[in-house]
Enzyme design. Structure first.
Site, PDB file in Angstrom:
ATOM      1  NE  ARG A   1     -10.893  -1.299   3.028  1.00 42.66           N
ATOM      2  CZ  ARG A   1     -11.499  -1.567   4.187  1.00 42.66           C
ATOM      3  NH1 ARG A   1     -12.671  -2.176   4.183  1.00 42.66           N
ATOM      4  NH2 ARG A   1     -10.947  -1.244   5.332  1.00 42.66           N
TER       5      ARG A   1
ATOM      6  CG  ASP B   1     -10.432   7.137   6.607  1.00 43.95           C
ATOM      7  OD1 ASP B   1      -9.346   7.286   6.008  1.00 43.95           O
ATOM      8  OD2 ASP B   1     -10.524   7.029   7.837  1.00 43.95           O
TER       9      ASP B   1
ATOM     10  CE  LYS C   1      -6.975   8.420   7.920  1.00 44.58           C
ATOM     11  NZ  LYS C   1      -7.529   7.150   8.414  1.00 44.58           N
TER      12      LYS C   1
ATOM     13  CG  ASP D   1      -6.000   7.984   4.480  1.00 44.79           C
ATOM     14  OD1 ASP D   1      -6.856   8.619   3.835  1.00 44.79           O
ATOM     15  OD2 ASP D   1      -6.263   7.049   5.250  1.00 44.79           O
TER      16      ASP D   1
ATOM     17  CD  GLU E   1      -7.027   5.329   2.286  1.00 45.21           C
ATOM     18  OE1 GLU E   1      -5.912   4.925   2.636  1.00 45.21           O
ATOM     19  OE2 GLU E   1      -7.976   5.428   3.087  1.00 45.21           O
TER      20      GLU E   1
ATOM     21  CG  ASP F   1      -2.345   4.927   5.069  1.00 48.78           C
ATOM     22  OD1 ASP F   1      -2.267   3.844   5.682  1.00 48.78           O
ATOM     23  OD2 ASP F   1      -3.384   5.308   4.516  1.00 48.78           O
TER      24      ASP F   1
ATOM     25  CE  LYS G   1      -3.448   2.450   2.812  1.00 50.05           C
ATOM     26  NZ  LYS G   1      -4.245   2.434   4.061  1.00 50.05           N
TER      27      LYS G   1
END
Length: 522
Positions: free
Chosen positions: A379, A375, A302, A295, A377, A315, A290
């Site tokens: 995946r 959020d 968030k 993010d 995102e 992230d 990833k």
């Protein structure tokens, strides 16, 4: 690394040049700044005259006129794990003698890695330039070879010495110039192991630096540049292919591009490929990471305590693990194996052109996804990366992602969750982790939970309910893997950062290298 905001440029700090050697000499003959002795509680046993029974401790104490036994008694040093006893004592070639507790017994890489870290801390405090490490026990634990013990000690020392000072205006450089490993043998085999430890440790440092770099420095373009640099350094075995946004559009990567749409920094789909310098390829593997360089959560932003938005530069920890492994393998050059390193890198931001809750995106395998939470995102980017990996003709895929807070709730900050329908692949991973010392725990892929991931208007939604969140995320990823491919998902949201030190750990790199080597003819 290029920067886009805040006039921040990381300082170019070179890693210190340290010489490593395995020696078989008497401890009394070694000369240097710091002699470190790893001792178990059993090693600290004394006779009726309060004299050490362990041969090495007995010899050192005799040379020091009993001062070592006296100091251990006065400071209640019993060899328990985490204990240390450091003294500047006359009478030896070394300026300091240090005892480090290993507990009741030392039988794991983690124990010897911890010894190395303790040695590094003592070396920094003493400003030592030359250090030797020896185990008081005459025999290595049966569970580990002498070579693997040396690997753990060297790795712990190298990583313990390292501090990421690239973004500090002032920093101190460690003074260590040489590290000798005593009593674990000599010759080509042990030297090969020590070199391996050095290579993998430097790769872990590289991975840490990627994760530690702020999002205004490590943009998707900068991450792609770092990956390309690895390929250039080891061009005899590595090649790079960086796909542009337009090329990703041609490949119908709607899931990935939907996440990237809101950012001013364009996405970069990164593909490195390792091919051995000679001989046939018997196994083709893919490591997928990833790569969200930041993010925000998108429109499901968030917010509030516990949202951890301030740590979302991390992230891309999965991509750091993948590229760290690529860097190490580029130097080790295993035969018989081809490895694809794949990262769909982008930022998840907010703008008028960004993805909205309720939007439907189409992945490159044709499956449609109703985005009920922007959020979730990671995946979405991994979906297209997994389809791409399968199209490379690989037999096995391991993906790594800082994917869910749910996995951190389940396993805490130090253990990564492992999801796979394949028992053999799980066994391979856990065998690799035994050598690396990193912590993993296999989690269930409960197929009945997929009901919560079905959409009324698309093939699926991207999040289910709060319960079983990490399992739901893994089930989502499974939809984008060819059934003929053995696949594993690792959720490393917990161990990507050291909570106490607030820095990256480089988690996953050591295990990935071990796993690839177990699949090679190395």
């Amino acid at each position: 690394m290029a920067h886009t905001l805040g006039l921040t440029q990381p300082a170019n700090i070179e890693l210190p040049k340290i010489s490593y050697a395995a020696k078989e000499i008497d401890v009394a003959e070694w000369k240097g700044d710091l002699l470190a002795v790893g001792v178990t509680e059993k090693d600290m046993t004394k006779d009726e005259n309060s004299k050490f029974q362990n041969p090495i401790l007995k010899k050192l104490d005799g040379l020091l006129g009993g001062l070592l036994a006296e100091a251990s008694f006065e400071e209640d040093f019993t060899g328990k794990a985490g204990q240390s006893l450091v003294h500047r004592l006359p009478g030896l070639g070394s300026k300091r003698v240090c005892l480090f507790g290993l507990g009741q017994s030392a039988s794991s890489p983690a124990a010897f890695h911890g010894l190395g870290e303790a040695v590094a801390a003592a070396a920094k405090t003493a400003q030592a330039s030359s250090v030797a490490v020896i185990l008081a026990s005459s025999e290595c634990p049966s569970a580990m070879s002498k070579g693997n013990t040396a690997v753990a000690i060297v790795s712990g020392t190298v990583l313990g010495l390292y501090e990421d000072n690239r973004y500090k205006s002032e920093s101190k450089k460690p003074q260590l110039k040489s590290l000798d490993i005593l009593g674990l043998g000599t010759g080509p085999e042990i030297e090969k192991k020590i070199k391996y430890a050095e290579v993998v440790s430097c790769a872990i440092i590289f991975g840490r630096e990627l994760v530690n770099s702020p999002a205004n420095v490590l943009t998707p373009a900068a991450l792609a540049a770092e990956a390309s640099k690895i390929a250039s350094l080891y061009s005899d075995v590595l090649s790079a292919n960086i796909l542009t946004e337009e090329q990703c559009r041609e490949l119908m990567m709607g899931s990935y591009l939907g996440v990237a749409a809101a950012s001013a920094n364009p996405p970069h789909f990164i593909h490195l490929c390792y091919k051995p310098p000679s001989g046939p390829v018997k196994t083709k593997l893919a490591l997928v990471g990833k790569g969200l360089t930041f993010d925000s959560g998108g429109y499901n932003i968030k917010t509030g305590p516990g949202s951890s938005i301030e740590t979302m530069k991390a992230d891309m920890g999965g991509s750091a693990a993948v590229f760290g492994a690529a860097k190490a393998l580029g130097q080790i050059k295993p035969s018989g194996v081809e490895v694809h390193f794949i990262v769909a890198s982008c930022e998840n931001m907010i703008s008028g052109k960004g993805m909205r809750p309720g939007d439907i995106v189409t992945a490159s395998n044709g499956k449609t996804i109703e985005v009920n939470n922007t959020d979730a995102e990671g995946r979405l980017t991994l979906a297209d990366a997994l389809v791409y990996a399968c199209n490379q003709g690989v037999e096995k895929i391991v993906d790594l992602a800082t994917l869910t807070g749910a996995c951190v709730v389940a396993l805490g900050p130090s253990i990564a969750g492992v999801f796979t329908p394949n028992d053999d692949l799980a066994k391979e991973l856990f065998q690799a982790s035994e050598a690396s010392g990193e912590k993993f725990w296999r989690m269930p892929l409960e197929e009945s939970y997929w009901e919560s991931m079905k959409s009324g208007v698309a093939d699926m939604v991207n999040t289910g309910g709060r319960q079983g969140g990490a399992i739901n995320a893994a089930l989502f990823l499974k939809q984008f893997v060819d059934e003929k491919v053995k696949w594993m998902h690792i959720d490393m949201a917990g161990p990507v950062l050291n909570d106490k030190k607030h820095v990256a750990t480089g988690f996953g790199i050591s295990t990935l290298v071990e796993w690839v080597l177990k699949n090679s003819s190395y």
